[in-house]
Scaffold this motif. Structure first.
Motif, PDB file in Angstrom:
ATOM      1  N   VAL A 146      42.639  84.074  50.838  1.00  0.00           N
ATOM      2  CA  VAL A 146      41.340  83.432  50.621  1.00  0.00           C
ATOM      3  C   VAL A 146      41.474  82.456  49.465  1.00  0.00           C
ATOM      4  O   VAL A 146      41.933  82.830  48.389  1.00  0.00           O
ATOM      5  N   GLY A 147      41.093  81.223  49.678  1.00  0.00           N
ATOM      6  CA  GLY A 147      41.087  80.243  48.608  1.00  0.00           C
ATOM      7  C   GLY A 147      42.177  79.190  48.764  1.00  0.00           C
ATOM      8  O   GLY A 147      43.087  79.322  49.578  1.00  0.00           O
ATOM      9  N   PRO A 148      42.096  78.160  47.953  1.00  0.00           N
ATOM     10  CA  PRO A 148      43.062  77.063  48.017  1.00  0.00           C
ATOM     11  C   PRO A 148      44.237  77.309  47.073  1.00  0.00           C
ATOM     12  O   PRO A 148      44.099  77.266  45.860  1.00  0.00           O
ATOM     13  N   ALA A 150      40.890  66.674  35.781  1.00  0.00           N
ATOM     14  CA  ALA A 150      41.419  66.749  37.145  1.00  0.00           C
ATOM     15  C   ALA A 150      41.251  68.159  37.708  1.00  0.00           C
ATOM     16  O   ALA A 150      40.895  68.327  38.885  1.00  0.00           O
ATOM     17  N   ALA A 151      41.507  69.175  36.884  1.00  0.00           N
ATOM     18  CA  ALA A 151      41.308  70.561  37.329  1.00  0.00           C
ATOM     19  C   ALA A 151      39.843  70.799  37.685  1.00  0.00           C
ATOM     20  O   ALA A 151      39.526  71.443  38.687  1.00  0.00           O
ATOM     21  N   PHE A 152      38.956  70.290  36.856  1.00  0.00           N
ATOM     22  CA  PHE A 152      37.528  70.390  37.151  1.00  0.00           C
ATOM     23  C   PHE A 152      37.229  69.726  38.493  1.00  0.00           C
ATOM     24  O   PHE A 152      36.488  70.278  39.312  1.00  0.00           O
ATOM     25  N   GLY A 153      37.805  68.566  38.725  1.00  0.00           N
ATOM     26  CA  GLY A 153      37.579  67.852  39.980  1.00  0.00           C
ATOM     27  C   GLY A 153      38.063  68.622  41.196  1.00  0.00           C
ATOM     28  O   GLY A 153      37.372  68.670  42.216  1.00  0.00           O
ATOM     29  N   VAL A 154      39.244  69.228  41.101  1.00  0.00           N
ATOM     30  CA  VAL A 154      39.742  69.973  42.270  1.00  0.00           C
ATOM     31  C   VAL A 154      38.932  71.244  42.499  1.00  0.00           C
ATOM     32  O   VAL A 154      38.749  71.664  43.641  1.00  0.00           O
ATOM     33  N   LEU A 155      38.429  71.842  41.421  1.00  0.00           N
ATOM     34  CA  LEU A 155      37.578  73.023  41.590  1.00  0.00           C
ATOM     35  C   LEU A 155      36.236  72.643  42.212  1.00  0.00           C
ATOM     36  O   LEU A 155      35.721  73.345  43.080  1.00  0.00           O
ATOM     37  N   VAL A 156      35.671  71.534  41.777  1.00  0.00           N
ATOM     38  CA  VAL A 156      34.406  71.058  42.341  1.00  0.00           C
ATOM     39  C   VAL A 156      34.598  70.676  43.803  1.00  0.00           C
ATOM     40  O   VAL A 156      33.750  70.989  44.652  1.00  0.00           O
ATOM     41  N   TRP A 205      36.622  71.941  45.947  1.00  0.00           N
ATOM     42  CA  TRP A 205      36.735  73.135  46.783  1.00  0.00           C
ATOM     43  C   TRP A 205      35.381  73.810  46.965  1.00  0.00           C
ATOM     44  O   TRP A 205      35.061  74.279  48.044  1.00  0.00           O
ATOM     45  N   ILE A 206      34.563  73.852  45.923  1.00  0.00           N
ATOM     46  CA  ILE A 206      33.287  74.561  46.023  1.00  0.00           C
ATOM     47  C   ILE A 206      32.333  73.858  46.982  1.00  0.00           C
ATOM     48  O   ILE A 206      31.448  74.482  47.553  1.00  0.00           O
ATOM     49  N   GLU A 207      32.549  72.557  47.180  1.00  0.00           N
ATOM     50  CA  GLU A 207      31.742  71.846  48.170  1.00  0.00           C
ATOM     51  C   GLU A 207      32.083  72.296  49.587  1.00  0.00           C
ATOM     52  O   GLU A 207      31.252  72.195  50.476  1.00  0.00           O
TER      53      GLU A 207
END
Length: 165
Positions: free
Chosen positions: A38-40, A84-90, A92-94
């Motif tokens: 589960v998860g990226p 960038a980490a914030f961006g990849v987390l955001v 994924w949550i979308e």
């Protein structure tokens, strides 16, 4: 100079705490991926690497010396890496049904909720990016202040010069 060192210590401690929180959450997500697929995976690994580097550097640079404030290029790099980490987390949550990015209602943030944990990692990654960027700004300020102020040695005023090597 005492004020800038105090601010530097506070910023480094904030960097350490926020990176440690994200490191713990990302390690939990990596464990979930290992157990349940589960998860990226790529996003989790990237976030763990940035968080681990941030924990190491923030602890090393927590020592209050002038040299610890002159690592501002690394501070800028880590700030960009955290954004960038914030961006990849955001991003994924979308893709998951967790509500909006900044939707922090009771429904989306519950005890042991995957969405709540992911949003906490997202929030602390943004906080960490802000701490690292503030350290960058402080480092630039201290560097330029040191390059303008004269250094007094042996009773003679001298300018602080950069090495030409």
């Amino acid at each position: 100079m005492i004020i800038s060192r105090t601010v530097s210590i506070i910023l480094r401690f904030g960097e350490f705490v926020s990176a440690a929180v994200v490191l713990g959450l990302a390690a939990h997500f990596l464990n979930q991926y290992d157990n349940y697929r589960v998860g990226p995976l790529g996003r989790e690994v990237y976030t763990i690497i940035i968080a681990a580097l941030s924990v190491i550097f923030s602890v090393v640079w927590l020592i209050p010396t002038t040299a610890s404030m002159l690592h501002y290029p690394a501070d800028l790099f880590l700030s960009a890496a955290w954004f960038a980490a914030f961006g990849v987390l955001v991003n994924w949550i979308e893709k998951v049904n967790c509500g909006g990015i900044f939707s922090w209602g009771i429904i989306s943030v519950r005890h042991n909720s995957y969405c709540g944990q992911w949003k906490a990692a997202e929030a602390f990654s943004f906080i960490s990016a802000c701490f690292w960027f503030a350290s960058f700004l402080l480092g630039v300020f201290v560097y330029h202040k040191l390059s303008r102020d004269p250094v007094v040695t042996d009773g003679h005023r001298r300018r602080w010069r950069r090495s030409r090597v």
